[in-house]
Design a protein around this motif. Structure first.
Motif, PDB file in Angstrom:
ATOM      1  N   THR A   1      -3.239  -9.492  -3.680  1.00  0.00           N
ATOM      2  CA  THR A   1      -3.627  -8.797  -2.453  1.00  0.00           C
ATOM      3  C   THR A   1      -3.705  -9.805  -1.315  1.00  0.00           C
TER       4      THR A   1
ATOM      5  N   SER B   1      -2.649   1.711   4.432  1.00  0.00           N
ATOM      6  CA  SER B   1      -2.441   2.824   3.503  1.00  0.00           C
ATOM      7  C   SER B   1      -0.960   3.151   3.447  1.00  0.00           C
TER       8      SER B   1
ATOM      9  N   HIS C   1       0.817  -1.215   0.000  1.00  0.00           N
ATOM     10  CA  HIS C   1       0.000   0.000   0.000  1.00  0.00           C
ATOM     11  C   HIS C   1       0.853   1.267   0.000  1.00  0.00           C
TER      12      HIS C   1
ATOM     13  N   PHE D   1     -11.110  -5.668  10.323  1.00  0.00           N
ATOM     14  CA  PHE D   1     -11.023  -4.241   9.993  1.00  0.00           C
ATOM     15  C   PHE D   1      -9.682  -3.849   9.363  1.00  0.00           C
TER      16      PHE D   1
ATOM     17  N   TRP E   1      -6.756 -11.931   5.347  1.00  0.00           N
ATOM     18  CA  TRP E   1      -7.192 -11.204   6.546  1.00  0.00           C
ATOM     19  C   TRP E   1      -8.608 -11.617   6.945  1.00  0.00           C
ATOM     20  N   TYR E   2      -9.535 -11.644   5.972  1.00  0.00           N
ATOM     21  CA  TYR E   2     -10.928 -11.968   6.289  1.00  0.00           C
ATOM     22  C   TYR E   2     -11.085 -13.414   6.752  1.00  0.00           C
TER      23      TYR E   2
ATOM     24  N   ASN F   1      -5.996  -9.408   1.112  1.00  0.00           N
ATOM     25  CA  ASN F   1      -7.312  -9.241   1.723  1.00  0.00           C
ATOM     26  C   ASN F   1      -8.033 -10.555   2.024  1.00  0.00           C
TER      27      ASN F   1
ATOM     28  N   PRO G   1      -7.886  -4.687   6.614  1.00  0.00           N
ATOM     29  CA  PRO G   1      -7.776  -4.299   5.197  1.00  0.00           C
ATOM     30  C   PRO G   1      -8.263  -2.882   4.908  1.00  0.00           C
ATOM     31  N   LEU G   2      -9.183  -2.381   5.733  1.00  0.00           N
ATOM     32  CA  LEU G   2      -9.679  -1.025   5.532  1.00  0.00           C
ATOM     33  C   LEU G   2      -8.704   0.033   6.040  1.00  0.00           C
ATOM     34  N   LEU G   3      -7.726  -0.372   6.831  1.00  0.00           N
ATOM     35  CA  LEU G   3      -6.834   0.577   7.492  1.00  0.00           C
ATOM     36  C   LEU G   3      -5.486   0.724   6.806  1.00  0.00           C
TER      37      LEU G   3
END
Length: 441
Positions: free
Chosen positions: A404, A336, A279, A330, A409-410, A406, A332-334
């Protein structure tokens, strides 16, 4: 005014001590301190794999799946060696086993400097460092607390577990700076030197049993003689596994701890830095965040040890796994290119939960398996590392396939919810069961 002469002391009268004697701390605390420092010194090797993925990929063009496989071998052997190491400590003593393990770690880390092929990474970092680190695993901490402490076991277990996080805090920023400025080879040499530096400390200050210095364990009401060396370490380790495998609590503990390993060492410790780098976050910043996890892990693990001495340990485990799953959902949303307040909140929250599961898991092993609890915990730890190994490999494979992290993580967050449910159904040991005999159910 006449002065009354002082009467001479009779032979039977006690002679007053002009200087009150200070009560010295129990030797168990110094042994725990040496163990803490030993685990810190050996923690450097565990801090490096996540920092090697991008440099090795860039230099040798090895896929992340190949590098992840070497890390997975390391993590699997870390766990599979632990029960045999615990039995070897009963046979040859803690000092000898730990000193040899540190030298094996140093050898493996040093020789990686000269590797040119992927199989060499698997052999050196995967096999050699994995075998050495397995002998320095949490079974080491469980053996020390089991021998030297009767009271405060949960608290001391939490402190010794936090030593790994302390080592991560010391080594991660340093190693990431070395990798960033001077390439990965000096970082591998640093790990080797750190492991070697601890060997004299272990040999001179660590003692195998309280009876070696004429003491009872801390909190014991009577002296406990040192048991004779246990021969047939491998046979004893396998026998403990066969006996424990007949009980339900073992499989639940192994299952929950496999998920623990998958969502900590296998996922975050191995893949957080490259995921953040994907990222746009600089490697040193991502490694510093991972080190900050270590700061709060220390507080969380010591607090967990204190809680373990006072609260229902099954409910504690369920809470720990549930909160960890929420935080991973949460993440993956964080991610950056910069460090922002929500990411800092995740680091603090996740850090408090990082290995808080260890003290209650060790306590449950001790509750159900008595004298063999350190060895049984070694097998539970093996499950922890197998889970870590699978995610270390699958995480790198998922990154190669999907581009990715992601999905990983989920999936890991959902697994934590399963672990929370498993913890709640672990049965309590039956009243009246003999010590050292596994509980049924």
């Amino acid at each position: 005014m006449t002065q009354t002469p002082a009467l001479p002391l009779r032979a039977a009268d006690p002679v007053p001590d002009p200087v009150p004697r200070r009560r010295r701390p129990h030797r168990a605390w110094s042994v725990a301190a040496v163990t803490f420092l030993t685990i810190i010194g050996a923690a450097g090797f565990a801090s490096l794999p996540g920092l090697l993925i991008d440099p090795l990929h860039a230099e040798f063009h090895w896929s992340r799946g190949t590098i992840g496989f070497a890390v997975s071998v390391n993590l699997a052997l870390y766990g599979l060696t632990a029960p045999f190491a615990a039995a070897l400590m009963d046979r040859f003593g803690i000092r000898r086993v730990v000193a040899v393990a540190l030298m094996v770690i140093a050898t493996g880390a040093w020789l990686t400097v000269f590797m040119t092929a992927g199989w060499q990474l698997v052999l050196l970092w995967g096999v050699l460092v994995g075998l050495g680190s397995g002998s320095m695993a949490l079974a080491f901490a469980a053996t020390v607390t089991g021998r030297w402490f009767v009271e405060r076991r949960g608290l001391v277990t939490g402190i010794l577990t936090a030593a790994g996080a302390s080592g991560q805090l010391v080594f991660l920023p340093l190693l990431s700076w070395i990798v960033d400025r001077h390439d990965w080879r000096p970082a591998a040499v640093t790990v080797a030197l750190a492991a070697l530096a601890v060997v004299p400390l272990v040999w001179l200050l660590l003692r195998d049993h309280p009876a070696d210095v004429g003491l009872a364990p801390y909190g014991a009401t009577e002296f406990m003689p040192k048991p004779p060396p246990q021969r047939g370490a491998a046979r004893r380790a396998v026998r403990a596994l066969v006996s424990a495998a007949r009980t339900g609590p073992f499989w639940l503990l192994a299952g929950t701890f496999a998920i623990c390993g998958a969502t900590t060492n296998g996922l975050v410790k191995t893949h957080f830095v490259p995921a953040a780098h994907d990222h746009g976050m600089p490697m040193t910043a991502a490694a510093s965040l991972l080190a900050v996890i270590g700061i709060f892990d220390i507080a969380g693990t010591i607090a967990s040890g204190w809680f373990t001495d006072r609260f229902n340990i099954r409910r504690l485990l369920a809470v720990y796994y549930g909160l960890r799953g929420l935080s991973l959902m949460f993440l993956p949303l964080l991610l950056s290119d910069t460090v922002h307040p929500p990411m800092v909140f995740f680091i603090v929250f996740y850090g408090l939960d990082w290995v808080a599961t260890v003290p209650p898991t060790i306590a449950l092993c001790r509750e159900h398996y008595g004298e063999d609890s350190a060895i049984v915990f070694g097998w539970v730890l093996a499950a922890h590392q197998v889970g870590a190994a699978l995610i270390a490999f699958l995480g790198g494979l998922a990154r190669d396939v999907f581009g990715t992290y992601n999905p990983v993580w989920y999936t890991s967050g959902a697994l934590c919810a399963v672990a929370a449910l498993m913890a709640l159904v672990i049965r309590q040991r039956r009243e009246g069961a003999a010590d050292g005999q596994p509980a049924t159910g």
